[in-house]
Design an enzyme around this catalytic site. Structure first.
Site, PDB file in Angstrom:
ATOM      1  CB  SER A  23     -26.481  94.627 -59.021  1.00 17.55           C
ATOM      2  OG  SER A  23     -25.536  95.108 -59.938  1.00 17.55           O
ATOM      3  CB  CYS A  30     -36.097 104.273 -46.650  1.00 14.77           C
ATOM      4  SG  CYS A  30     -37.152 102.808 -46.471  1.00 14.77           S
ATOM      5  NE  ARG A  56     -42.002 100.874 -45.079  1.00 15.10           N
ATOM      6  CZ  ARG A  56     -42.964 100.016 -44.828  1.00 15.10           C
ATOM      7  NH1 ARG A  56     -44.219 100.435 -44.710  1.00 15.10           N
ATOM      8  NH2 ARG A  56     -42.707  98.730 -44.691  1.00 15.10           N
ATOM      9  CG  LEU A  57     -38.647 101.379 -52.142  1.00 20.85           C
ATOM     10  CD1 LEU A  57     -39.770 101.742 -53.112  1.00 20.85           C
ATOM     11  CD2 LEU A  57     -37.321 101.272 -52.879  1.00 20.85           C
TER      12      LEU A  57
END
Length: 616
Positions: free
Chosen positions: A379, A2, A50-51
């Site tokens: 990652s 976010c 927000r994500l």
């Protein structure tokens, strides 16, 4: 992931500043494309974009905890806490009741239970602002390794804050001014903890809490690397590294949205991909999705150099076959990498004209493509820093240099470059970047935690590891965060788990290189996961295009810039060298040389489009 923004002011009524707060918050819309929330009271204004990753319906923010029907604490949070389930169980046993299944509420309740010391209990990547309405004070908290960014700017009667500088600069109280110290930081290729490029702006240091009260702003460290004797033998050490990695990757696979891995065919990303596949299969899920980046004509254009002895593609294909991932190669052209529109997006994401040239552009374009299929990616950042993977860890000249080892290597590579810099000599003389680097190096070296009785190579390599973990890694984490968040993709970094960092930091260098190679411990801990070719592959950094069309495009753009008599970057340049660099005959083509052209193009866009004022 976010984005947050906000304002605390003890001298004005912030309920009248809703429009300003919304403007600040909306600069974070790429970080949080799914929802927006604002919360204002007379002294505090918190904004959140927000994500949605966990508890898609219940995790809205800013999140409020009430006592006796009134707000007690309000949280604007970005990140992930990977041990939130254990903490939730502990808090429930203490009598807390939860309305959602999100980690955000766990963080909020943890503060109510344990007070300002609660960050010490968190395992994750996070940056958040917590307003205590009872005490009228603000806490700004950042994770131990600095994975997630958080900036602030004192105002005299309070503070402005945001996930990125642009959130703060959207407030009229924060003009975008950069002085000589800011420019030195830009050009030094070192990340100084706490320092932001813009005047009067600060970044919350990794592992720190900034406390804002009526009486002013204070800072407290809640975590730092410490030196301890390593008592495990080699087999135990290898087993412990593997056990940690198994647990870390399993925790970081928790998500309510599609998830993938970034795969380069190197040891780090391949190990993460294989562990993710193994974990998902054990849970009856999978296959894991994986993505890699490549370039048009890379097989034909590739030439081995000091940093990269092999292209990625053959190793990516071998790992995909070995692991069985659902894989996609994202293949990019020179035209895409040199596109000024892409450069503008990269600059907008970074806020400052610093970066890795085509490697920033390719990372952004890779993430943009991934975001069409996944919302979370794992990652391999930090493996080289903790296990000793970079070439300069093993270069006697770089290790012995009285400076940052990557700076020593960079200087050596630039000395053989056709164009080391295009900046004007008088500007370079005034900035004295080498003197600035020397000061920062001495400052960092003084922080290194010493182990009694440690000397010689072991002492020096502890210093080298510390310098990488505190001054170099953050450059890569910033890059990964800004390029991913520009597309609304959350990137998780398993090798940054503080438990792994602490353990490996304290293993002797002789153990880290027990087989005479880089990353010996990681190779041994991953031996059953990967093809032998990948286990034996020499370290190769993130790829850069070798297509001559890319360098040609840069030279053309530089030539057109030089023809614009009002281009704002012109007074900062050595005109003769810049004209030579724009020449198709004598202009730069190799990666190191063309970085000087990329720097000029970025600087000009920054000055022209971002209304930055240089105070020199």
């Amino acid at each position: 992931m976010c984005g947050i923004a906000g304002w605390v002011d003890y001298a004005r009524d912030l309920t009248r500043e809703r429009d300003v707060l919304q403007k600040m918050t909306r600069t974070m819309r790429n970080r949080g494309p799914d929802d927006e929330g604002l919360w204002l009271t007379s002294r505090a204004a918190l904004g959140h974009r927000r994500l949605a990753i966990i508890d898609l319906e219940g995790g809205r923010q800013p999140m409020i905890a009430e006592e006796d029907g009134a707000p007690a604490a309000v949280l604007a949070y970005t990140g992930e806490v990977y041990n939130f389930r254990e903490l939730r169980g502990e808090l429930e046993a203490l009598g807390h009741r939860f309305r959602t299944s999100s980690d955000t509420e766990v963080v909020l309740r943890a503060y109510l239970e344990w007070g300002a010391s609660f960050p010490e209990r968190l395992n994750g990547m996070y940056a958040f602002a917590l307003w205590d309405a009872r005490e009228e004070e603000l806490l700004l908290v950042r994770d131990r390794m600095g994975i997630k960014p958080l900036f602030y700017r004192p105002t005299g009667s309070g503070v402005l804050f945001g996930s990125e500088p642009k959130a703060i600069l959207a407030n009229p109280l924060a003009p975008p001014v950069v002085d000589e110290t800011g420019l030195r930081e830009l050009f030094a290729f070192v990340k100084t903890p706490g320092l932001a490029v813009f005047r009067d702006m600060r970044e919350v240091r990794p592992g720190h809490v900034v406390r804002v009260r009526r009486g002013g702003v204070t800072e407290r460290r809640y975590w730092a690397l410490e030196s301890r004797p390593h008592t495990d033998d080699l087999p135990t050490t290898i087993r412990t590294v593997r056990e940690l990695l198994d647990d870390i990757v399993a925790r970081q696979l928790i998500s309510d949205v599609p998830l993938c891995t970034l795969l380069s065919g190197g040891l780090d990303s391949s190990a993460v991909t294989s562990l993710a596949q193994k974990t998902l299969r054990a849970a009856g899920a999978g296959p894991v999705r994986s993505f890699s980046v490549d370039f048009v004509g890379q097989a034909e254009n590739f030439k081995a150099d000091e940093l990269r002895s092999t292209p990625d593609a053959p190793y990516v294909a071998e790992v995909q076959r070995h692991v069985g991932s659902d894989h996609a190669d994202i293949v990019l052209s020179a035209a895409e990498l040199a596109d000024p529109a892409v450069r503008a997006i990269v600059l907008r994401a970074r806020d400052i004209p610093v970066g890795f040239g085509d490697m920033d552009a390719s990372l952004y374009l890779l993430f943009r493509a991934i975001r069409e299929r996944s919302t979370v990616a794992l990652s391999g950042e930090s493996a080289d820093e903790i296990f000793g993977g970079y070439l300069w860890f093993h270069d006697p000249e770089a290790v012995a240099a009285e400076t940052f080892p990557w700076s020593a290597m960079r200087t050596r590579m630039r000395s053989s470059s056709s164009v080391a810099t295009l900046l004007a000599p008088d500007l370079l003389g005034r900035l004295d970047v080498q003197g600035y680097i020397a000061e920062r190096y001495a400052e960092a070296l003084a922080e290194v935690p010493r182990l009694p009785g440690e000397d010689g190579e072991e002492r020096r390599m502890r210093e080298i590891c510390y310098l990488h973990l505190t001054r170099f890694l953050q450059l890569l984490l910033d890059r990964k965060d800004r390029m991913s968040m520009a597309t609304g993709l959350e990137v998780r970094v398993p090798f940054c788990d503080h438990r792994l960092v602490e353990y490996v930091f304290n293993t002797p260098w002789s153990m880290k290189t027990f087989d005479g190679r880089e990353k010996s411990l990681l190779r041994a801990a991953s031996h059953d996961l990967l093809p032998r070719s990948v286990l034996e592959r020499r370290k190769s950094p993130y790829p850069a295009t070798q297509d001559p069309a890319y360098a040609q495009a840069l030279r053309g753009q530089l030539g057109r810039l030089l023809a614009q008599k009002d281009a704002p970057v012109l007074p900062l340049l050595d005109a003769a060298r810049a004209r030579a660099a724009s020449s198709s005959a004598g202009g730069p083509s190799d990666e190191v040389s063309r970085s000087s052209v990329e720097q000029v193009l970025l600087l000009n866009d920054w000055l022209a489009r971002h209304e930055v004022k240089l105070a020199l």
